[in-house]
Design a protein around this motif. Sequence first.
Motif, PDB file in Angstrom:
ATOM      1  N   PRO A 182     -28.908  31.210  -5.468  1.00 41.49           N
ATOM      2  CA  PRO A 182     -28.726  29.837  -5.825  1.00 41.49           C
ATOM      3  C   PRO A 182     -29.547  29.436  -6.979  1.00 41.49           C
ATOM      4  O   PRO A 182     -30.634  29.551  -7.360  1.00 41.49           O
ATOM      5  N   ARG A 183     -28.605  28.362  -7.497  1.00 43.91           N
ATOM      6  CA  ARG A 183     -29.172  27.897  -8.611  1.00 43.91           C
ATOM      7  C   ARG A 183     -30.130  26.847  -8.424  1.00 43.91           C
ATOM      8  O   ARG A 183     -30.111  26.022  -7.480  1.00 43.91           O
ATOM      9  N   ARG A 184     -31.551  26.839  -9.308  1.00 47.13           N
ATOM     10  CA  ARG A 184     -32.315  25.746  -8.989  1.00 47.13           C
ATOM     11  C   ARG A 184     -31.892  24.373  -9.404  1.00 47.13           C
ATOM     12  O   ARG A 184     -31.146  24.110 -10.438  1.00 47.13           O
ATOM     13  N   SER A 185     -32.510  23.245  -8.790  1.00 47.40           N
ATOM     14  CA  SER A 185     -32.053  21.995  -9.080  1.00 47.40           C
ATOM     15  C   SER A 185     -33.361  21.161  -9.014  1.00 47.40           C
ATOM     16  O   SER A 185     -34.262  21.426  -8.276  1.00 47.40           O
ATOM     17  N   ASP A 231     -29.367  20.105 -14.803  1.00 42.53           N
ATOM     18  CA  ASP A 231     -29.059  21.248 -13.829  1.00 42.53           C
ATOM     19  C   ASP A 231     -28.067  22.123 -14.222  1.00 42.53           C
ATOM     20  O   ASP A 231     -27.933  23.148 -13.958  1.00 42.53           O
ATOM     21  N   VAL A 232     -27.082  21.556 -15.094  1.00 41.21           N
ATOM     22  CA  VAL A 232     -25.857  21.998 -15.652  1.00 41.21           C
ATOM     23  C   VAL A 232     -26.243  22.927 -17.073  1.00 41.21           C
ATOM     24  O   VAL A 232     -26.112  24.028 -17.205  1.00 41.21           O
ATOM     25  N   ASP A 264     -30.646  25.141 -18.491  1.00 36.47           N
ATOM     26  CA  ASP A 264     -31.312  26.439 -18.481  1.00 36.47           C
ATOM     27  C   ASP A 264     -31.232  27.148 -19.993  1.00 36.47           C
ATOM     28  O   ASP A 264     -30.309  26.699 -20.542  1.00 36.47           O
ATOM     29  N   ASN A 313     -28.190  27.831 -22.573  1.00 33.09           N
ATOM     30  CA  ASN A 313     -26.925  27.016 -22.228  1.00 33.09           C
ATOM     31  C   ASN A 313     -26.567  26.242 -23.447  1.00 33.09           C
ATOM     32  O   ASN A 313     -25.235  26.548 -23.670  1.00 33.09           O
ATOM     33  N   ALA A 325     -24.373  35.915 -16.949  1.00 34.14           N
ATOM     34  CA  ALA A 325     -24.440  35.044 -15.878  1.00 34.14           C
ATOM     35  C   ALA A 325     -24.311  33.512 -16.252  1.00 34.14           C
ATOM     36  O   ALA A 325     -23.682  32.671 -15.621  1.00 34.14           O
ATOM     37  N   ARG A 326     -24.753  33.204 -17.672  1.00 37.87           N
ATOM     38  CA  ARG A 326     -24.618  31.765 -17.995  1.00 37.87           C
ATOM     39  C   ARG A 326     -23.160  31.512 -18.322  1.00 37.87           C
ATOM     40  O   ARG A 326     -22.769  30.499 -17.963  1.00 37.87           O
ATOM     41  N   GLU A 385     -21.877  30.808 -14.929  1.00 43.40           N
ATOM     42  CA  GLU A 385     -22.362  29.415 -14.343  1.00 43.40           C
ATOM     43  C   GLU A 385     -21.473  28.236 -14.982  1.00 43.40           C
ATOM     44  O   GLU A 385     -21.057  27.381 -14.467  1.00 43.40           O
ATOM     45  N   ASP A 397     -19.200  25.387 -13.631  1.00 43.47           N
ATOM     46  CA  ASP A 397     -19.448  24.020 -13.620  1.00 43.47           C
ATOM     47  C   ASP A 397     -18.313  23.333 -14.645  1.00 43.47           C
ATOM     48  O   ASP A 397     -18.569  21.981 -14.786  1.00 43.47           O
TER      49      ASP A 397
END
Length: 204
Positions: A2-5, A17-18, A21, A24, A55-56, A59, A63
């Motif tokens: 799970p992504r950290r928030s 959060d989006v 990272d 990004n 992975a990025r 994600e 999003d």
Amino acid sequence: MPRRSYAHYCAVSRALDVVGDRWNLLMIRELSSGPRRYSDLFADLPGISTDVLAARLKELEQDGVLTRRRTGPRAATTVYELTEAGSSLRPVLDALSVWGTTLLNERQPTDAVRAHWFALPLGRAVAELVPKGTVTVHIGESAFHYLIGEDGISHHDGPADEADLELHLDLTSATEVATGARPLADIVNADTDFRGRSHEGKPH
């Protein structure tokens, strides 16, 4: 995983959060001028691993920041491109570019560089010369063009079909303009290797 928030009820926190990272925003920078293949992104993000890039991308697609589509003969090639939501982050990139320009200093031997990374700071200099119109910039073998109008400025891959001004810079000149060490107008006035048109389409 799970992504950290941050779990803060705050607009800045939700945005980070989006896009907060590592890598990004640089991926968004790469896509801000047009679609890219996975291999293009990997080549122009030196230091990223294939696992992190994959992975990025996944994600950011989830999003709604970017999307992917098939193109080319028999739709054999996958390209990634920004959605409307992703494109709306350009002012964020512009603001970071302005803030970070003062941090460039001298380029270190270990610093990677790509000509198109100068597109954001050069765009501000170009807009001072051409407040409204289309400008193509060549830096070595790289080329991109700007569309400048009442809605602001955007840059796109490749030369424009028709440009009000066409500039040819080397990497040193592009660096000088991007860092504010030399006005773009000085280069245009001193260099004969450029072409321009008035807005009526006549050479000047």
